[in-house]
Design a protein around this motif. Structure first.
Motif, PDB file in Angstrom:
ATOM      1  N   THR A   1     -18.198  24.747 -10.685  1.00  0.00           N
ATOM      2  CA  THR A   1     -18.000  23.977 -11.926  1.00  0.00           C
ATOM      3  C   THR A   1     -16.612  24.217 -12.498  1.00  0.00           C
ATOM      4  OG1 THR A   1     -19.058  25.748 -13.221  1.00  0.00           O
ATOM      5  CG2 THR A   1     -20.458  23.945 -12.451  1.00  0.00           C
ATOM      6  N   GLU A   2     -16.372  25.407 -13.000  1.00  0.00           N
ATOM      7  CA  GLU A   2     -15.102  25.665 -13.683  1.00  0.00           C
ATOM      8  C   GLU A   2     -13.912  25.606 -12.742  1.00  0.00           C
ATOM      9  OE1 GLU A   2     -13.557  29.272 -16.503  1.00  0.00           O
ATOM     10  OE2 GLU A   2     -15.385  28.202 -17.049  1.00  0.00           O
ATOM     11  N   ARG A   3     -14.100  26.060 -11.488  1.00  0.00           N
ATOM     12  CA  ARG A   3     -12.985  26.043 -10.547  1.00  0.00           C
ATOM     13  C   ARG A   3     -12.959  24.786  -9.699  1.00  0.00           C
ATOM     14  NH1 ARG A   3     -10.242  30.790  -9.756  1.00  0.00           N
ATOM     15  NH2 ARG A   3      -8.815  29.363  -8.713  1.00  0.00           N
ATOM     16  N   GLY A   4     -13.999  23.984  -9.699  1.00  0.00           N
ATOM     17  CA  GLY A   4     -14.023  22.729  -8.962  1.00  0.00           C
ATOM     18  C   GLY A   4     -13.999  22.880  -7.458  1.00  0.00           C
ATOM     19  N   ILE A   5     -14.463  23.990  -6.935  1.00  0.00           N
ATOM     20  CA  ILE A   5     -14.500  24.217  -5.485  1.00  0.00           C
ATOM     21  C   ILE A   5     -15.797  23.620  -4.937  1.00  0.00           C
ATOM     22  CG2 ILE A   5     -14.565  25.994  -3.688  1.00  0.00           C
ATOM     23  CD1 ILE A   5     -12.969  27.792  -5.572  1.00  0.00           C
ATOM     24  N   GLY A   6     -15.729  22.987  -3.782  1.00  0.00           N
ATOM     25  CA  GLY A   6     -16.908  22.381  -3.169  1.00  0.00           C
ATOM     26  C   GLY A   6     -17.951  23.413  -2.791  1.00  0.00           C
ATOM     27  N   VAL A   7     -19.154  22.920  -2.512  1.00  0.00           N
ATOM     28  CA  VAL A   7     -20.265  23.821  -2.204  1.00  0.00           C
ATOM     29  C   VAL A   7     -19.969  24.673  -0.977  1.00  0.00           C
ATOM     30  CG1 VAL A   7     -22.690  23.902  -1.509  1.00  0.00           C
ATOM     31  CG2 VAL A   7     -21.955  22.319  -3.307  1.00  0.00           C
ATOM     32  N   ALA A   8     -19.400  24.041   0.055  1.00  0.00           N
ATOM     33  CA  ALA A   8     -19.102  24.797   1.284  1.00  0.00           C
ATOM     34  C   ALA A   8     -18.063  25.884   1.012  1.00  0.00           C
ATOM     35  CB  ALA A   8     -18.611  23.854   2.370  1.00  0.00           C
ATOM     36  N   GLY A   9     -17.002  25.545   0.286  1.00  0.00           N
ATOM     37  CA  GLY A   9     -15.980  26.536  -0.036  1.00  0.00           C
ATOM     38  C   GLY A   9     -16.515  27.640  -0.921  1.00  0.00           C
ATOM     39  N   ALA A  10     -17.347  27.271  -1.896  1.00  0.00           N
ATOM     40  CA  ALA A  10     -17.943  28.282  -2.766  1.00  0.00           C
ATOM     41  C   ALA A  10     -18.852  29.213  -1.974  1.00  0.00           C
ATOM     42  CB  ALA A  10     -18.729  27.605  -3.884  1.00  0.00           C
ATOM     43  N   GLY A  11     -19.597  28.643  -1.010  1.00  0.00           N
ATOM     44  CA  GLY A  11     -20.454  29.473  -0.172  1.00  0.00           C
ATOM     45  C   GLY A  11     -19.650  30.455   0.666  1.00  0.00           C
ATOM     46  N   LEU A  12     -18.494  29.994   1.167  1.00  0.00           N
ATOM     47  CA  LEU A  12     -17.634  30.868   1.961  1.00  0.00           C
ATOM     48  C   LEU A  12     -17.118  32.030   1.114  1.00  0.00           C
ATOM     49  CD1 LEU A  12     -16.053  31.457   4.568  1.00  0.00           C
ATOM     50  CD2 LEU A  12     -14.247  29.950   3.702  1.00  0.00           C
ATOM     51  N   ILE A  13     -16.663  31.736  -0.096  1.00  0.00           N
ATOM     52  CA  ILE A  13     -16.123  32.782  -0.967  1.00  0.00           C
ATOM     53  C   ILE A  13     -17.227  33.756  -1.386  1.00  0.00           C
ATOM     54  CG2 ILE A  13     -15.067  33.212  -3.223  1.00  0.00           C
ATOM     55  CD1 ILE A  13     -13.626  30.509  -2.892  1.00  0.00           C
ATOM     56  N   ALA A  14     -18.377  33.210  -1.803  1.00  0.00           N
ATOM     57  CA  ALA A  14     -19.484  34.074  -2.218  1.00  0.00           C
ATOM     58  C   ALA A  14     -19.984  34.922  -1.048  1.00  0.00           C
ATOM     59  CB  ALA A  14     -20.619  33.230  -2.784  1.00  0.00           C
ATOM     60  N   GLY A  15     -20.049  34.315   0.147  1.00  0.00           N
ATOM     61  CA  GLY A  15     -20.474  35.070   1.318  1.00  0.00           C
ATOM     62  C   GLY A  15     -19.518  36.195   1.657  1.00  0.00           C
ATOM     63  N   ALA A  16     -18.211  35.936   1.513  1.00  0.00           N
ATOM     64  CA  ALA A  16     -17.224  36.993   1.765  1.00  0.00           C
ATOM     65  C   ALA A  16     -17.401  38.140   0.777  1.00  0.00           C
ATOM     66  CB  ALA A  16     -15.813  36.416   1.654  1.00  0.00           C
ATOM     67  N   GLY A  17     -17.692  37.802  -0.491  1.00  0.00           N
ATOM     68  CA  GLY A  17     -17.956  38.842  -1.467  1.00  0.00           C
ATOM     69  C   GLY A  17     -19.189  39.654  -1.124  1.00  0.00           C
ATOM     70  N   GLY A  18     -20.239  38.981  -0.651  1.00  0.00           N
ATOM     71  CA  GLY A  18     -21.452  39.681  -0.258  1.00  0.00           C
ATOM     72  C   GLY A  18     -21.226  40.629   0.908  1.00  0.00           C
ATOM     73  N   ILE A  19     -20.439  40.181   1.881  1.00  0.00           N
ATOM     74  CA  ILE A  19     -20.117  41.046   3.025  1.00  0.00           C
ATOM     75  C   ILE A  19     -19.334  42.267   2.549  1.00  0.00           C
ATOM     76  CG2 ILE A  19     -18.761  41.191   5.153  1.00  0.00           C
ATOM     77  CD1 ILE A  19     -19.512  38.233   5.635  1.00  0.00           C
ATOM     78  N   GLY A  20     -18.400  42.056   1.624  1.00  0.00           N
ATOM     79  CA  GLY A  20     -17.657  43.180   1.076  1.00  0.00           C
ATOM     80  C   GLY A  20     -18.560  44.179   0.390  1.00  0.00           C
ATOM     81  N   SER A  21     -19.541  43.694  -0.364  1.00  0.00           N
ATOM     82  CA  SER A  21     -20.464  44.582  -1.061  1.00  0.00           C
ATOM     83  C   SER A  21     -21.297  45.408  -0.087  1.00  0.00           C
ATOM     84  CB  SER A  21     -21.381  43.760  -1.968  1.00  0.00           C
ATOM     85  OG  SER A  21     -22.327  44.573  -2.614  1.00  0.00           O
ATOM     86  N   VAL A  22     -21.828  44.747   0.950  1.00  0.00           N
ATOM     87  CA  VAL A  22     -22.628  45.460   1.946  1.00  0.00           C
ATOM     88  C   VAL A  22     -21.777  46.508   2.664  1.00  0.00           C
ATOM     89  CG1 VAL A  22     -23.908  45.206   4.105  1.00  0.00           C
ATOM     90  CG2 VAL A  22     -24.253  43.569   2.250  1.00  0.00           C
ATOM     91  N   ALA A  23     -20.550  46.134   3.032  1.00  0.00           N
ATOM     92  CA  ALA A  23     -19.664  47.079   3.721  1.00  0.00           C
ATOM     93  C   ALA A  23     -19.352  48.276   2.832  1.00  0.00           C
ATOM     94  CB  ALA A  23     -18.372  46.376   4.132  1.00  0.00           C
ATOM     95  N   GLY A  24     -19.134  48.040   1.536  1.00  0.00           N
ATOM     96  CA  GLY A  24     -18.864  49.146   0.621  1.00  0.00           C
ATOM     97  C   GLY A  24     -20.034  50.093   0.506  1.00  0.00           C
ATOM     98  N   ASN A  25     -21.248  49.555   0.459  1.00  0.00           N
ATOM     99  CA  ASN A  25     -22.432  50.396   0.408  1.00  0.00           C
ATOM    100  C   ASN A  25     -22.585  51.234   1.670  1.00  0.00           C
ATOM    101  OD1 ASN A  25     -24.518  49.949  -1.985  1.00  0.00           O
ATOM    102  ND2 ASN A  25     -23.465  48.010  -1.655  1.00  0.00           N
ATOM    103  N   PHE A  26     -22.290  50.620   2.830  1.00  0.00           N
ATOM    104  CA  PHE A  26     -22.459  51.331   4.095  1.00  0.00           C
ATOM    105  C   PHE A  26     -21.411  52.429   4.307  1.00  0.00           C
ATOM    106  CE2 PHE A  26     -25.232  47.965   6.054  1.00  0.00           C
ATOM    107  CZ  PHE A  26     -26.227  48.831   6.470  1.00  0.00           C
ATOM    108  N   THR A  27     -20.219  52.267   3.757  1.00  0.00           N
ATOM    109  CA  THR A  27     -19.122  53.194   4.081  1.00  0.00           C
ATOM    110  C   THR A  27     -18.693  54.086   2.921  1.00  0.00           C
ATOM    111  OG1 THR A  27     -17.465  51.507   3.538  1.00  0.00           O
ATOM    112  CG2 THR A  27     -18.212  51.614   5.828  1.00  0.00           C
ATOM    113  N   GLY A  28     -19.151  53.772   1.693  1.00  0.00           N
ATOM    114  CA  GLY A  28     -18.707  54.563   0.549  1.00  0.00           C
ATOM    115  C   GLY A  28     -19.044  56.041   0.664  1.00  0.00           C
TER     116      GLY A  28
END
Length: 405
Positions: A34-61
């Motif tokens: 909405t606010e950034r006007g990014i398409g659903v596919a692009g938003a999914g890519l960005i959100a998915g990258a954030g999720g992968i980062g979170s999982v990796a941080g939990n596994f390696t912290g």
């Protein structure tokens, strides 16, 4: 509860305040589309990258904590996460793909450090109570923060959510620096590690963990269907968003009311049996949806999912800590933390694909997977395993890891 040190209560108070402002993943997709006007596919890519980062941080912290100190990792990770969140609203899309995963990685590492500091501070016999206090604080913060974030987003803007989240993380880092003294010194950890077994050998010597950790990955993937495919399923059968919101209220209310009392009441019982029973309840909860879609079945499903969560999450965190040698406490907690959040990446992808291909198969598959995961843990509890009893070194050494400043 007297066995839970004052510093755990203080740290949990900070976790509560920090979680109140943790809006990022709740409203991230809406912010992007909405606010950034990014398409659903692009938003999914960005959100998915954030999720992968979170999982990796939990596994390696935990690795960083075992080597450099869990307090240091908590402070540094909270600061990095906060700075990244503050920058997110003004970054271009390409910048979001870099900064969001980094920020979420740091947040995941901080989560692992929090869990290790709490479990290391509490004597082995009271670890379930300590973990329950931490989880109560986190869940209470989420219960307050989610509607507060919605109010800010609708009345001001989504960008303010990230600013508040980032400031909350920075304030938490400052608060933790004041409340917590240094955890066991690097020299002590190095001395223990010099004569200690490597991680893989330690895991092989504790076969119950080799059953528990995959079971947690399975159940987290199943459990988190409530955030993705469940509301879609309800909507497809004429059950509106307001009912789904009420179900989430049932979930949060039951956890806040029952998790601490349950941890106290069951603290003397076999942890693996409690965990296994909790996993089975999650599977049975989704099994009810095989019977059809109705408000009554949805409420019963949510009640079983929540009771299952109450039974398995606190004892599992404490059990992993009880099994960990001193020099591997952080890495053991990281393995559990990563497993326990893996569904945030796996659940949307696997559940969405299965529901799209064969809607009628999703809930039977979830029911069978959850029940089998629970059965595997229950079977592991019947075997004489080295990991069944806490190790004296880990239990005793941890009690000085946290002190109130």
């Amino acid at each position: 509860m007297r066995a839970v040190p004052k510093a755990v209560w203080l740290l949990s108070a900070g976790i509560f305040v920090n979680t109140v402002t943790a809006f990022t993943f709740v409203y991230l997709f809406l912010f992007l589309t909405t606010e950034r006007g990014i398409g659903v596919a692009g938003a999914g890519l960005i959100a998915g990258a954030g999720g992968i980062g979170s999982v990796a941080g939990n596994f390696t912290g935990g690795w960083f904590g075992d080597h450099f100190g869990h307090r240091r990792v908590l402070l540094a990770s909270s600061a990095v996460s906060g700075a990244g969140l503050i920058a997110l609203p003004v970054l271009p899309a390409a910048g979001l793909l870099v900064v969001l995963p980094l920020s979420m990685y740091a947040s995941g590492a901080a989560r692992a450090a929090n869990a290790t500091l709490v479990t290391a501070a509490v004597p082995a016999g009271a670890r379930r109570q300590g973990v329950a206090v931490m989880r109560f604080a986190s869940n209470a913060g989420l219960a307050v923060g989610a509607p507060l974030g919605g109010l800010i987003a609708t009345q001001v803007s989504y960008g303010w959510l990230f600013l508040a989240d980032g400031i909350g993380s920075l304030l938490f880092a400052g608060y933790a620096a004041r409340v917590l003294t240094a955890d066991p010194g690097r020299a002590e950890r190095a001395a223990v590690a010099a004569g200690g077994e490597p991680l893989w050998r330690a895991l092989r010597a504790r076969p119950a963990l080799l059953v528990l950790l995959p079971a947690i990955v399975v159940i987290d993937t199943v459990y988190r269907q409530q955030y993705g495919t469940l509301p879609v399923f309800l909507g497809d059968h004429g059950i509106g968003t307001e009912v789904y919101g009420a179900l989430m209220a049932v979930n949060g209310g039951l956890i806040l009311c029952l998790e601490l009392p349950a941890a106290l009441a069951l603290r003397e019982r076999s942890p693996l049996r409690i965990i296994g029973a909790g996993l089975v309840l999650v599977g049975l909860g989704y099994g009810l949806l095989v019977l059809g879609a109705s408000v009554r079945l949805a409420v019963a499903t949510m009640a079983l999912l929540t009771l299952g969560e109450i039974l398995y999450k606190t004892p599992a965190t404490a059990y992993v800590a009880d099994c960990a040698p001193l020099h591997l406490q952080g890495r053991f907690q990281s393995l559990y933390a990563g497993a326990s959040i893996s569904g945030s990446v796996l659940a949307p992808a696997l559940g969405g694909a299965l529901y799209d291909a064969a809607p009628g198969l999703l809930w039977p598959v979830c029911a069978v997977a959850g029940t089998l995961a629970g059965a595997a843990v229950l079977l592991a509890s019947t075997r004489p395993l080295r990991s069944r009893s806490p190790q004296p070194a880990a239990a005793g050494a941890g009690t000085g890891a946290l002190e109130g400043a």
